[in-house]
Scaffold this motif. Sequence first.
Motif, PDB file in Angstrom:
ATOM      1  N   GLU A  17       0.830  -1.215   0.028  1.00 49.35           N
ATOM      2  CA  GLU A  17      -0.065  -0.120  -0.018  1.00 49.35           C
ATOM      3  C   GLU A  17       0.795   1.163  -0.105  1.00 49.35           C
ATOM      4  OE1 GLU A  17      -2.468  -0.557   3.532  1.00 49.35           O
ATOM      5  OE2 GLU A  17      -3.614  -1.844   2.643  1.00 49.35           O
ATOM      6  N   LEU A  18       1.998   1.341   0.604  1.00 53.62           N
ATOM      7  CA  LEU A  18       2.838   2.261   1.001  1.00 53.62           C
ATOM      8  C   LEU A  18       3.411   2.908  -0.514  1.00 53.62           C
ATOM      9  CD1 LEU A  18       4.227   4.839   2.818  1.00 53.62           C
ATOM     10  CD2 LEU A  18       5.923   2.935   3.265  1.00 53.62           C
ATOM     11  N   VAL A  19       4.021   1.686  -1.038  1.00 47.62           N
ATOM     12  CA  VAL A  19       4.690   1.863  -2.444  1.00 47.62           C
ATOM     13  C   VAL A  19       3.449   2.184  -3.493  1.00 47.62           C
ATOM     14  CG1 VAL A  19       5.853   0.583  -4.369  1.00 47.62           C
ATOM     15  CG2 VAL A  19       6.547   0.112  -2.088  1.00 47.62           C
ATOM     16  N   GLU A  20       2.378   1.722  -3.635  1.00 47.92           N
ATOM     17  CA  GLU A  20       1.390   2.269  -4.315  1.00 47.92           C
ATOM     18  C   GLU A  20       0.990   3.562  -4.335  1.00 47.92           C
ATOM     19  OE1 GLU A  20      -3.356   1.110  -5.271  1.00 47.92           O
ATOM     20  OE2 GLU A  20      -2.024  -0.315  -4.461  1.00 47.92           O
ATOM     21  N   LEU A  21       0.771   4.063  -3.019  1.00 50.44           N
ATOM     22  CA  LEU A  21       0.592   5.513  -2.717  1.00 50.44           C
ATOM     23  C   LEU A  21       1.620   6.363  -3.280  1.00 50.44           C
ATOM     24  CD1 LEU A  21      -1.720   5.055   0.689  1.00 50.44           C
ATOM     25  CD2 LEU A  21      -2.436   5.565  -1.823  1.00 50.44           C
ATOM     26  N   THR A  22       2.933   5.911  -2.805  1.00 53.13           N
ATOM     27  CA  THR A  22       4.123   6.714  -3.178  1.00 53.13           C
ATOM     28  C   THR A  22       4.136   6.858  -4.559  1.00 53.13           C
ATOM     29  OG1 THR A  22       5.284   5.963  -1.278  1.00 53.13           O
ATOM     30  CG2 THR A  22       6.560   6.676  -2.782  1.00 53.13           C
ATOM     31  N   ASN A  23       3.907   5.787  -5.175  1.00 50.78           N
ATOM     32  CA  ASN A  23       4.182   5.876  -6.735  1.00 50.78           C
ATOM     33  C   ASN A  23       3.053   6.889  -7.242  1.00 50.78           C
ATOM     34  OD1 ASN A  23       6.442   4.506  -6.991  1.00 50.78           O
ATOM     35  ND2 ASN A  23       5.540   2.350  -7.338  1.00 50.78           N
ATOM     36  N   GLU A  24       1.950   6.600  -6.727  1.00 50.33           N
ATOM     37  CA  GLU A  24       0.794   7.657  -7.363  1.00 50.33           C
ATOM     38  C   GLU A  24       1.147   8.951  -7.083  1.00 50.33           C
ATOM     39  OE1 GLU A  24      -3.077   6.806  -5.161  1.00 50.33           O
ATOM     40  OE2 GLU A  24      -3.004   4.942  -6.056  1.00 50.33           O
TER      41      GLU A  24
END
Length: 77
Positions: A17-24
């Motif tokens: 979730e953290l990587v997904e939000l960071t990449n967004e």
Amino acid sequence: MSEASEGISAPATYAEELVELTNEARGTEGLEPLKISECAESAALGREALVDRELEHAPLKPVLVACEADSAAENPS
């Protein structure tokens, strides 16, 4: 689960979730997405027992050597 860790997802799910939000967020700034290192992820999941304790910076040198990496970003664990 302790009071401090209530509401926190399982470590692997949280990381995804953290990587997904960071990449967004990076995408909105025109930056390339981050990639998950399986080697570094394995090292991080090995420290998941610290979720119930205060966060601290762990030594990165052993992870950098094991993962054959030259650098790393933030390492709260």
